[in-house]
Design a protein around this motif. Structure first.
Motif, PDB file in Angstrom:
ATOM      1  N   LEU A  18       1.450   2.638  -4.329  1.00 33.63           N
ATOM      2  CA  LEU A  18       1.333   3.618  -3.244  1.00 33.63           C
ATOM      3  C   LEU A  18      -0.037   4.268  -3.238  1.00 33.63           C
ATOM      4  O   LEU A  18      -0.579   4.579  -2.178  1.00 33.63           O
ATOM      5  N   ARG A  19      -0.596   4.477  -4.412  1.00 28.76           N
ATOM      6  CA  ARG A  19      -1.908   5.103  -4.465  1.00 28.76           C
ATOM      7  C   ARG A  19      -2.961   4.254  -3.754  1.00 28.76           C
ATOM      8  O   ARG A  19      -3.808   4.765  -3.011  1.00 28.76           O
ATOM      9  N   VAL A  20      -2.929   2.915  -3.979  1.00 27.35           N
ATOM     10  CA  VAL A  20      -3.967   2.064  -3.400  1.00 27.35           C
ATOM     11  C   VAL A  20      -3.667   1.665  -1.958  1.00 27.35           C
ATOM     12  O   VAL A  20      -4.584   1.251  -1.236  1.00 27.35           O
ATOM     13  N   SER A  21      -2.407   1.787  -1.527  1.00 25.50           N
ATOM     14  CA  SER A  21      -2.066   1.317  -0.183  1.00 25.50           C
ATOM     15  C   SER A  21      -1.744   2.439   0.800  1.00 25.50           C
ATOM     16  O   SER A  21      -2.124   2.363   1.967  1.00 25.50           O
ATOM     17  N   PRO A  33      -5.842  -6.667   5.263  1.00 30.38           N
ATOM     18  CA  PRO A  33      -5.273  -5.454   5.871  1.00 30.38           C
ATOM     19  C   PRO A  33      -3.834  -5.614   6.344  1.00 30.38           C
ATOM     20  O   PRO A  33      -3.040  -4.678   6.273  1.00 30.38           O
ATOM     21  N   GLY A  34      -3.465  -6.808   6.831  1.00 35.23           N
ATOM     22  CA  GLY A  34      -2.128  -7.002   7.362  1.00 35.23           C
ATOM     23  C   GLY A  34      -1.017  -6.875   6.335  1.00 35.23           C
ATOM     24  O   GLY A  34       0.165  -6.743   6.697  1.00 35.23           O
ATOM     25  N   LEU A  35      -1.366  -6.893   5.049  1.00 38.62           N
ATOM     26  CA  LEU A  35      -0.344  -6.793   4.005  1.00 38.62           C
ATOM     27  C   LEU A  35      -0.059  -5.352   3.593  1.00 38.62           C
ATOM     28  O   LEU A  35       0.796  -5.112   2.733  1.00 38.62           O
ATOM     29  N   ARG A  36      -0.752  -4.395   4.195  1.00 38.58           N
ATOM     30  CA  ARG A  36      -0.565  -2.998   3.798  1.00 38.58           C
ATOM     31  C   ARG A  36       0.880  -2.522   3.936  1.00 38.58           C
ATOM     32  O   ARG A  36       1.407  -1.892   3.005  1.00 38.58           O
ATOM     33  N   PRO A  37       1.570  -2.787   5.057  1.00 35.57           N
ATOM     34  CA  PRO A  37       2.965  -2.301   5.165  1.00 35.57           C
ATOM     35  C   PRO A  37       3.862  -2.839   4.061  1.00 35.57           C
ATOM     36  O   PRO A  37       4.730  -2.107   3.556  1.00 35.57           O
ATOM     37  N   VAL A  41       5.983  -0.527   1.351  1.00 33.66           N
ATOM     38  CA  VAL A  41       7.438  -0.673   1.158  1.00 33.66           C
ATOM     39  C   VAL A  41       7.749  -1.018  -0.293  1.00 33.66           C
ATOM     40  O   VAL A  41       8.679  -0.458  -0.902  1.00 33.66           O
ATOM     41  N   SER A  42       6.956  -1.928  -0.892  1.00 34.99           N
ATOM     42  CA  SER A  42       7.176  -2.301  -2.289  1.00 34.99           C
ATOM     43  C   SER A  42       7.015  -1.103  -3.211  1.00 34.99           C
ATOM     44  O   SER A  42       7.803  -0.909  -4.144  1.00 34.99           O
TER      45      SER A  42
END
Length: 246
Positions: A18-21, A33-37, A41-42
């Motif tokens: 969560l800190r990095v995303s 960038p598209g993998l941020r969501p 969630v993870s």
């Protein structure tokens, strides 16, 4: 306290993700960038799992204590909880490192390892370049046109490239960028040799303006790496997303 090891580890890994995303753009050092969501969630799921495991462990501990108070057998009041080995706590160190000291983006070392792994491509014509001078191009697009474009669309155009500095043992230096399809694990390098300007320190981010210096036939080994005759080199901060999309 050892009972809570798995819960703490899950929560730390989730917090690090969560800190990095969620709370910064540091995730761009590792993935597109598209993998941020999916990262967010993870991270939330891992934190919730950590909390859930902690609650279950505490509940089980309380039940063991209550059972030991009513047991007058041979156990002598001793509990036999699944505490696990003490060394398991060392697993928290990588999670803490990611949480407190996220590793930097890949740099010159990775570029040197990947520079010679060029996918086979066919020579052909490319679409016309847009108007403008200087023309901002990615390292990937510049390299593709310089090496594979039979129409020589870069001829006479002033271009501007941004990347970090890499250098050969003989002093030849390059403006370089790493290309990724999904994440940093599949990174490959795109680079352009810079002539006519002194080399900044390795891994320094720079913007180089200049003109393409043709050499070799399109698609030949002599055409790689592409060469840029520099008219200016200026230092620039590392962009939030240090990679180009492959």
């Amino acid at each position: 306290m050892r009972r809570y090891g798995p819960a703490v580890l899950l929560a730390l890994v989730g917090a690090a993700i969560l800190r990095v995303s969620l709370f910064s753009d540091l995730y761009l050092r590792y993935v597109q960038p598209g993998l941020r969501p999916y990262l967010m969630v993870s991270g939330v799921v891992l934190v919730l799992l950590g909390v859930g495991v902690g609650v279950l462990v505490r509940t089980a501990g309380e039940q063991e204590v209550q059972g030991s108070h009513g047991d007058h057998g041979d156990h002598g009041g001793h509990t036999h909880g699944p505490a696990g080995p003490r060394v398991a706590w060392f697993l928290t160190l990588p999670a803490l490192a990611l949480l407190l000291f996220p590793p930097p983006a890949l740099g010159s070392y990775s570029a040197e390892r990947e520079a010679d792994r060029r996918a086979a491509r066919s020579v052909g014509t490319f679409p016309a370049l847009p108007a403008g001078s200087p023309l901002d191009l990615t390292l990937g697009e510049f390299g593709s046109r310089a090496v594979y474009d039979s129409g020589r669309s870069l001829t006479g155009r002033t271009v501007r490239l941004t990347g970090f500095v890499t250098r050969d043992a003989d002093g030849t230096w390059y403006v370089t960028r790493l290309l990724v399809s999904c994440c940093a694990a599949d990174a490959g390098a795109a680079k352009a040799e810079v002539r006519g300007a002194g080399a900044p320190p390795v891994d320094t981010w720079v913007t180089v303006t200049g003109t393409w210096h043709p050499q070799g036939e399109p698609g030949s080994d002599a055409a790689w790496p592409p060469v840029l005759d520099a008219t200016s080199v200026r230092r620039t901060p590392q962009p939030d997303n240090p990679y180009e999309k492959r």
